[in-house]
Design a protein around this motif. Structure first.
Motif, PDB file in Angstrom:
ATOM      1  N   UNK A 108     -27.920  -0.580 -15.725  1.00  0.00           N
ATOM      2  CA  UNK A 108     -28.623  -1.821 -15.397  1.00  0.00           C
ATOM      3  C   UNK A 108     -29.972  -1.491 -14.775  1.00  0.00           C
ATOM      4  N   UNK A 109     -30.876  -2.423 -14.822  1.00  0.00           N
ATOM      5  CA  UNK A 109     -32.154  -2.257 -14.147  1.00  0.00           C
ATOM      6  C   UNK A 109     -31.984  -2.624 -12.673  1.00  0.00           C
ATOM      7  N   UNK A 110     -32.717  -1.918 -11.821  1.00  0.00           N
ATOM      8  CA  UNK A 110     -32.742  -2.194 -10.391  1.00  0.00           C
ATOM      9  C   UNK A 110     -34.195  -2.446  -9.997  1.00  0.00           C
ATOM     10  N   UNK A 111     -34.414  -3.508  -9.239  1.00  0.00           N
ATOM     11  CA  UNK A 111     -35.761  -3.843  -8.798  1.00  0.00           C
ATOM     12  C   UNK A 111     -36.037  -3.173  -7.455  1.00  0.00           C
ATOM     13  N   UNK A 112     -37.132  -2.439  -7.415  1.00  0.00           N
ATOM     14  CA  UNK A 112     -37.565  -1.772  -6.183  1.00  0.00           C
ATOM     15  C   UNK A 112     -38.345  -2.757  -5.317  1.00  0.00           C
ATOM     16  N   UNK A 113     -38.576  -2.366  -4.078  1.00  0.00           N
ATOM     17  CA  UNK A 113     -39.352  -3.211  -3.173  1.00  0.00           C
ATOM     18  C   UNK A 113     -40.735  -3.512  -3.751  1.00  0.00           C
ATOM     19  N   UNK A 114     -41.341  -2.540  -4.439  1.00  0.00           N
ATOM     20  CA  UNK A 114     -42.673  -2.748  -5.031  1.00  0.00           C
ATOM     21  C   UNK A 114     -42.609  -3.498  -6.361  1.00  0.00           C
ATOM     22  N   UNK A 115     -41.414  -4.018  -6.702  1.00  0.00           N
ATOM     23  CA  UNK A 115     -41.139  -4.804  -7.909  1.00  0.00           C
ATOM     24  C   UNK A 115     -41.091  -3.979  -9.187  1.00  0.00           C
ATOM     25  N   UNK A 116     -41.191  -2.663  -9.067  1.00  0.00           N
ATOM     26  CA  UNK A 116     -40.982  -1.794 -10.230  1.00  0.00           C
ATOM     27  C   UNK A 116     -39.502  -1.867 -10.603  1.00  0.00           C
ATOM     28  N   UNK A 117     -39.205  -1.853 -11.895  1.00  0.00           N
ATOM     29  CA  UNK A 117     -37.820  -1.851 -12.375  1.00  0.00           C
ATOM     30  C   UNK A 117     -37.447  -0.422 -12.766  1.00  0.00           C
ATOM     31  N   UNK A 118     -36.322   0.045 -12.222  1.00  0.00           N
ATOM     32  CA  UNK A 118     -35.827   1.390 -12.521  1.00  0.00           C
ATOM     33  C   UNK A 118     -34.479   1.269 -13.205  1.00  0.00           C
ATOM     34  N   UNK A 119     -34.334   1.914 -14.353  1.00  0.00           N
ATOM     35  CA  UNK A 119     -33.056   1.953 -15.037  1.00  0.00           C
ATOM     36  C   UNK A 119     -32.102   2.799 -14.198  1.00  0.00           C
ATOM     37  N   UNK A 120     -30.929   2.241 -13.869  1.00  0.00           N
ATOM     38  CA  UNK A 120     -29.988   2.909 -12.978  1.00  0.00           C
ATOM     39  C   UNK A 120     -28.562   2.741 -13.486  1.00  0.00           C
ATOM     40  N   UNK A 121     -27.731   3.712 -13.143  1.00  0.00           N
ATOM     41  CA  UNK A 121     -26.304   3.590 -13.411  1.00  0.00           C
ATOM     42  C   UNK A 121     -25.643   3.044 -12.155  1.00  0.00           C
ATOM     43  N   UNK A 122     -25.082   1.837 -12.274  1.00  0.00           N
ATOM     44  CA  UNK A 122     -24.399   1.182 -11.160  1.00  0.00           C
ATOM     45  C   UNK A 122     -22.902   1.419 -11.302  1.00  0.00           C
ATOM     46  N   UNK A 123     -22.261   1.747 -10.194  1.00  0.00           N
ATOM     47  CA  UNK A 123     -20.798   1.840 -10.161  1.00  0.00           C
ATOM     48  C   UNK A 123     -20.359   0.893  -9.058  1.00  0.00           C
ATOM     49  N   UNK A 124     -19.762  -0.228  -9.446  1.00  0.00           N
ATOM     50  CA  UNK A 124     -19.480  -1.334  -8.532  1.00  0.00           C
ATOM     51  C   UNK A 124     -17.976  -1.436  -8.286  1.00  0.00           C
ATOM     52  N   UNK A 125     -17.606  -1.631  -7.025  1.00  0.00           N
ATOM     53  CA  UNK A 125     -16.210  -1.855  -6.677  1.00  0.00           C
ATOM     54  C   UNK A 125     -16.098  -3.090  -5.793  1.00  0.00           C
ATOM     55  N   UNK A 126     -14.905  -3.662  -5.791  1.00  0.00           N
ATOM     56  CA  UNK A 126     -14.591  -4.799  -4.923  1.00  0.00           C
ATOM     57  C   UNK A 126     -13.280  -4.488  -4.219  1.00  0.00           C
ATOM     58  N   UNK A 127     -13.198  -4.875  -2.962  1.00  0.00           N
ATOM     59  CA  UNK A 127     -11.955  -4.715  -2.199  1.00  0.00           C
ATOM     60  C   UNK A 127     -11.613  -6.035  -1.536  1.00  0.00           C
ATOM     61  N   UNK A 128     -10.342  -6.377  -1.606  1.00  0.00           N
ATOM     62  CA  UNK A 128      -9.882  -7.601  -0.935  1.00  0.00           C
ATOM     63  C   UNK A 128      -9.838  -7.345   0.565  1.00  0.00           C
ATOM     64  N   UNK A 129     -10.429  -8.274   1.302  1.00  0.00           N
ATOM     65  CA  UNK A 129     -10.391  -8.260   2.766  1.00  0.00           C
ATOM     66  C   UNK A 129      -9.975  -9.654   3.206  1.00  0.00           C
ATOM     67  N   UNK A 130      -8.772  -9.756   3.744  1.00  0.00           N
ATOM     68  CA  UNK A 130      -8.253 -11.065   4.127  1.00  0.00           C
ATOM     69  C   UNK A 130      -8.093 -11.931   2.897  1.00  0.00           C
ATOM     70  N   UNK A 131      -8.692 -13.103   2.933  1.00  0.00           N
ATOM     71  CA  UNK A 131      -8.578 -14.016   1.787  1.00  0.00           C
ATOM     72  C   UNK A 131      -9.805 -13.972   0.884  1.00  0.00           C
TER      73      UNK A 131
END
Length: 143
Positions: A108-131
């Motif tokens: 996916x593309x990631x937007x930098x603070x200077x608004x440049x877009x960098x192609x990046x590999x994202x590895x996303x996880x989710x964990x249940x916390x409470x409800x």
């Protein structure tokens, strides 16, 4: 490739089985703490998708500071063209608790603070916390 192998995690890990069209795929369950320990840019968000943490590598790679991002939506680091899809997918996950983008590398593309877009590999996880759920990701620049 197993998700753990893509992350460089070489250890015994719990597996979950995910149905995909025509097959059943085993995926390593990676925790937020495991992501946090990786030598990669790291970002974490609360149950509302608001950023609560980044590491020094995230700051040096993408230019954002925690002061810039804390309390902001994760969509701050996504291209405008992807924000609506992100909000829709995030809302759907909050309701049904299932996602096709978790626990495996995504380019996916990631937007930098200077608004440049960098192609990046994202590895996303989710964990249940409470409800609810909390979220984290590592991002590996590809360009």
């Amino acid at each position: 490739m197993q998700a753990g192998a893509a992350m460089g995690l070489h250890r015994d890990t719990a597996l979950r089985f995910v149905n995909s069209p025509g097959k059943c795929v085993a995926q390593a369950m990676v925790t937020i703490e495991e992501l946090r320990r990786q030598p990669l840019p790291f970002i974490a968000a609360d149950r509302d998708g608001c950023i609560v943490e980044i590491n020094d590598l995230f700051q040096s790679t993408y230019g954002w500071t925690l002061e810039d991002l804390e309390g902001q939506s994760l969509s701050m680091i996504l291209p405008d063209s992807f924000r609506d899809a992100h909000h829709l997918g995030f809302s759907r996950f909050q309701i049904v608790g299932e996602s096709q983008i978790l626990n495996h590398p995504l380019e996916l593309m990631t937007i930098c603070k200077d608004q440049q877009a960098i192609n990046s590999e994202h590895f996303i996880v989710a964990e249940r916390r409470g409800d609810g759920w909390v979220f984290a990701a590592t991002l590996r620049p590809l360009s």
